[in-house]
Design an enzyme around this catalytic site. Structure first.
Site, PDB file in Angstrom:
ATOM      1  N   THR A   1     -32.590 -14.926  -2.674  1.00 23.50           N
ATOM      2  CA  THR A   1     -32.883 -14.818  -1.246  1.00 23.50           C
ATOM      3  C   THR A   1     -32.891 -13.348  -0.824  1.00 23.50           C
ATOM      4  O   THR A   1     -33.754 -12.915  -0.056  1.00 23.50           O
ATOM      5  CB  THR A   1     -31.851 -15.623  -0.429  1.00 23.50           C
ATOM      6  OG1 THR A   1     -31.965 -16.989  -0.816  1.00 23.50           O
ATOM      7  CG2 THR A   1     -32.104 -15.520   1.064  1.00 23.50           C
TER       8      THR A   1
ATOM      9  N   GLU B   1     -22.986 -18.146   3.315  1.00 24.66           N
ATOM     10  CA  GLU B   1     -24.365 -17.650   3.226  1.00 24.66           C
ATOM     11  C   GLU B   1     -24.406 -16.123   3.212  1.00 24.66           C
ATOM     12  O   GLU B   1     -25.217 -15.518   2.531  1.00 24.66           O
ATOM     13  CB  GLU B   1     -25.200 -18.175   4.406  1.00 24.66           C
ATOM     14  CG  GLU B   1     -25.447 -19.667   4.365  1.00 24.66           C
ATOM     15  CD  GLU B   1     -26.289 -20.090   3.169  1.00 24.66           C
ATOM     16  OE1 GLU B   1     -25.760 -20.028   2.042  1.00 24.66           O
ATOM     17  OE2 GLU B   1     -27.436 -20.483   3.353  1.00 24.66           O
TER      18      GLU B   1
HETATM   19  N1  HSE Z   1     -34.176 -18.343   6.341  1.00 22.70           N
HETATM   20  C1  HSE Z   1     -33.736 -17.949   5.035  1.00 22.70           C
HETATM   21  C2  HSE Z   1     -34.823 -17.085   4.422  1.00 22.70           C
HETATM   22  C3  HSE Z   1     -33.515 -19.168   4.205  1.00 22.70           C
HETATM   23  O1  HSE Z   1     -35.983 -17.484   4.477  1.00 22.70           O
HETATM   24  O2  HSE Z   1     -34.522 -16.018   3.898  1.00 22.70           O
HETATM   25  C4  HSE Z   1     -33.011 -18.896   2.827  1.00 22.70           C
HETATM   26  O3  HSE Z   1     -32.939 -20.125   2.123  1.00 22.70           O
END
Ligand code: HSE
Length: 307
Positions: free
Chosen positions: A181, A128
């Site tokens: 993201t 990630e």
């Molecule tokens: N918690 C993360 C965000 C998840 O919202 O950026 C990304 O899929």
């Protein structure tokens, strides 16, 4: 046994009030991967179908996650990874998490499970970090543990598997636009007012309590995001119309899936989830954008072996 084929599930992170801490695992959407152990001590991505992703191990989230696992393993072994992507990158339903989580789960399985689920989450988080610049665990945790998960703490990592009320069904619409993201994190503010924080942690506690006691009304009331959604929803075409249609058709709640552009709605039955899907279909058909809609029960197992 040195080879396994797995289903690596898609996941919905945040669930409105739980930015970076809550997530849940889907059943009908996910990638497939084939993982093999080899004697030559290296990690190789031998095949990727369904997406244009790097084969170089250090640039591939699955490769990086497995390297993190092998660093903690006492013997020299090698791993070969085949990835059959079905979840599009940048869709907001945990595409990178599925690859990272699937790969470490499979290697652990082939090694006779030397690592705990919590350790696997920390290895998968390295994937990630490569994908978004941030090692969040709210997609990899539900992919690995199944069901609903809460990241109680990042340092030290403390991931809790919550109860999954049996009747919950997820409807997810994925507009075919890519929202990275990293981009949708960059629109967020670094500071939050105390007033909004109180609302958000009230809802987070309410959602966790609702899941544990299977109080569907409470789950619905708690699916509210006063911090992230107002900033991110402008990146998603027709977000408000979709949310209104979902609620009008019986969804308990509706919000942005992960960092978007996917939108999720939780319902109390398959029938309602399908009605919600139809209503959202009606809204999105008018936009001229391509989109997919998935209806899925919650997968309480996480990554699984497939024939
Ligand atoms: N918690 C993360 C965000 C998840 O919202 O950026 C990304 O899929």
């Amino acid at each position: 046994m040195n080879r396994v084929k797995i289903f690596a599930p898609a996941t919905v992170a945040n669930l409105s009030c739980g930015f970076d801490v809550l997530g849940c695992c889907l059943d009908t959407v996910g990638d497939e991967m084939v993982i093999s152990l080899t004697e030559e001590p290296s990690v190789k991505i031998t095949k990727i179908e369904g997406a244009n992703l790097p084969l170089e191990t250090h640039k591939n989230v699955a490769g990086v996650a497995v390297e993190a696992l092998l660093k903690s393993y006492s013997k020299d072994i090698g791993v070969e990874i085949e990835i059959y992507k079905k979840i599009k990158a940048g869709s907001g339903i945990g595409s990178s998490a599925a690859s990272s989580a699937g790969a470490v789960w499979a290697v652990n399985h082939l090694l006779n499970n030397p690592f705990t689920a919590q350790e696997l989450v920390s290895f998968a988080m390295e994937g990630e970090k490569l994908a978004s610049g941030n090692a969040h665990a709210d997609n990899v945790a539900p992919a690995l543990l199944g069901g609903f998960t809460l990241v109680r703490s990042y340092t030290p990592l403390d991931v809790i598997k919550l109860n999954t009320p049996n009747d919950l069904v997820m409807t997810v619409i994925h507009p075919q636009i890519e929202v990275k993201t990293s981009d949708s994190r960059s629109v967020l503010k670094q500071n939050v007012s105390l007033k909004k924080a109180i609302q958000q942690w009230g809802n987070l506690g309410g959602l966790v309590a609702g899941l544990c006691t299977e109080d569907y009304e409470l789950i619905g009331r708690s699916l509210e995001d006063v911090i992230i959604e107002p900033l991110r929803s402008i990146l998603i075409p027709e977000f408000t119309a979709v949310k209104e249609a979902a609620i009008a058709n019986g969804a308990l709640g509706c919000g942005i899936s992960g960092s978007g552009p996917s939108i999720f709605a939780l319902s109390k039955s398959i029938k309602t989830a399908n009605q919600v899907a139809q209503a959202i279909h009606g809204v999105y058909s008018k936009t001229g954008l391509d989109f997919d809609i998935h209806v899925s029960k919650i997968n309480s197992q996480g990554v699984k072996i497939i024939p």
